[in-house]
Design a protein around this motif. Sequence first.
Motif, short mmCIF file in Angstrom:
data_model
loop_
_atom_site.label_atom_id
_atom_site.label_comp_id
_atom_site.label_asym_id
_atom_site.label_seq_id
_atom_site.Cartn_x
_atom_site.Cartn_y
_atom_site.Cartn_z
N THR A 91 0.82 -1.21 0.00
CA THR A 91 0.00 0.00 0.00
C THR A 91 0.86 1.26 0.00
N SER A 92 2.17 1.09 -0.09
CA SER A 92 3.06 2.26 -0.12
C SER A 92 3.15 2.82 -1.53
N SER A 93 3.87 3.91 -1.67
CA SER A 93 3.99 4.56 -2.97
C SER A 93 5.24 4.11 -3.74
N ARG A 94 5.96 3.13 -3.22
CA ARG A 94 7.16 2.63 -3.88
C ARG A 94 7.09 1.11 -4.02
N GLU A 95 7.61 0.59 -5.13
CA GLU A 95 7.63 -0.85 -5.31
C GLU A 95 8.60 -1.48 -4.33
N GLN A 96 8.36 -2.77 -4.03
CA GLN A 96 9.20 -3.45 -3.05
C GLN A 96 9.60 -4.83 -3.57
N PRO A 97 10.88 -5.00 -3.96
CA PRO A 97 11.34 -6.33 -4.36
C PRO A 97 11.56 -7.21 -3.13
N LEU A 98 11.24 -8.48 -3.27
CA LEU A 98 11.44 -9.46 -2.20
C LEU A 98 12.13 -10.68 -2.81
N VAL A 99 13.17 -11.16 -2.17
CA VAL A 99 13.98 -12.25 -2.74
C VAL A 99 13.55 -13.60 -2.16
N VAL A 100 14.03 -14.66 -2.82
CA VAL A 100 13.81 -16.02 -2.32
C VAL A 100 14.28 -16.11 -0.87
N LYS A 101 13.53 -16.83 -0.07
CA LYS A 101 13.81 -17.07 1.35
C LYS A 101 13.36 -15.91 2.25
N THR A 102 12.75 -14.86 1.66
CA THR A 102 12.20 -13.80 2.50
C THR A 102 11.21 -14.40 3.49
N ARG A 103 11.30 -14.01 4.75
CA ARG A 103 10.44 -14.58 5.80
C ARG A 103 9.07 -13.92 5.83
N PRO A 143 -6.28 -19.75 6.15
CA PRO A 143 -6.01 -18.40 5.64
C PRO A 143 -5.49 -17.50 6.76
N SER A 144 -4.42 -16.75 6.46
CA SER A 144 -3.75 -15.97 7.51
C SER A 144 -3.21 -14.65 6.97
N ARG A 145 -2.83 -13.79 7.90
CA ARG A 145 -2.12 -12.55 7.58
C ARG A 145 -0.68 -12.72 8.03
N PHE A 146 0.26 -12.22 7.21
CA PHE A 146 1.68 -12.39 7.49
C PHE A 146 2.38 -11.03 7.55
N THR A 147 3.24 -10.88 8.55
CA THR A 147 4.15 -9.75 8.53
C THR A 147 5.43 -10.19 7.83
N ASN A 152 11.78 -2.91 7.56
CA ASN A 152 11.81 -2.09 8.79
C ASN A 152 10.38 -1.96 9.33
N PRO A 153 10.24 -1.76 10.63
CA PRO A 153 8.92 -1.75 11.26
C PRO A 153 7.91 -0.81 10.61
N THR A 154 8.38 0.31 10.10
CA THR A 154 7.45 1.26 9.47
C THR A 154 6.87 0.66 8.19
N LEU A 155 7.75 0.06 7.36
CA LEU A 155 7.28 -0.54 6.10
C LEU A 155 6.36 -1.73 6.34
N GLN A 156 6.55 -2.43 7.47
CA GLN A 156 5.73 -3.62 7.74
C GLN A 156 4.25 -3.27 7.85
N GLU A 157 3.95 -2.03 8.16
CA GLU A 157 2.55 -1.62 8.24
C GLU A 157 1.92 -1.48 6.85
N PHE A 158 2.78 -1.21 5.85
CA PHE A 158 2.28 -0.95 4.50
C PHE A 158 2.48 -2.13 3.54
#
Length: 301
Positions: A91-103, A143-147, A152-158
């Motif tokens: 929901t942020s204004s910037r794209e976010q890449p996530l790599v293999v093994k991201t938790r 079905p679940s929600r994942f953090t 960083n904690p701020t981005l985890q909200e978005f």
Amino acid sequence: LAIGFLCLTLAFIVVIGVVTFWTATITIVPARVPAETTFRVVVVQGADAVKGTLIPGTIDTALLTGTSEVPVPATERVEGKARGKVMIKNTSSREQPLVVKTRLLTKEGILFRLTKNVNAPAKGSVEAPVEADEVGAKGDIGPSRFTIPGLNPTLQEFIYGESTQPMTGGMKMIGVVAQEQIDRASKGAEEQAVKTFIDAHSVAARVSAFDRVDVIRTKVAEKVGEKSDVVHGETQVRITRVRVSTEHLEQVAAVKLRESIGAEIPLLPLPLTLDTSLDAVDAKEGRAAVTVHTLELGLHG
């Protein structure tokens, strides 16, 4: 004299009645004569008009990959790593890449990891495959929600994950893979690719379409004799579609029918029924050969 005249009048009426009674209407019904013909047309991409058996059309190709899963008859129960899919929402204004093994972590502390790189677009979402970090039934969650602890904690909200289907495989039934399941997985993947193409490429009214499917490669992760709960098939196909105007086909068919039945016998004014098949196609040259068979009725009387 009056009696004689009366007798003549009655006799005349009887004669008229007999003649009228025996009068019949004769209707001549023309015989129906089958008009059957088989011929070949050549579709020429870029042509602008019908010339004999050369007709204009379009020839397009597409590469598609289909996947399929075929269950293996179960013979034993084992533990494994639960798997499933998570929708990564950004929901942020910037794209976010996530790599293999991201938790990805549930509020209950069940840990999953991405099994491939993904890029979550700004103000968008992307589906990602995940796998439990540990084996066992505790990974079989609903079905679940994942953090995403790595952010960083701020981005985890978005930026977070949500699943709508259960994770499965933490505790599963497996069996011995047979050639039948491998063949079905390969064929199912091919059929899935073809269905994807057909669903995405509708055909307009009064247009005839012919498809040729060439299998480029097939990959099955499992082998005969291995133990698994499912066989995963992946097949890449090249689909070549030839499209022509149905009116152009009917135009050539009418000429060929006339040649087969002769000029003296009129054809019934009915829509032509065409049975067609694609014989050959060369997308590079922009040509295709189509065999056409039609059976109609002429009148002879």
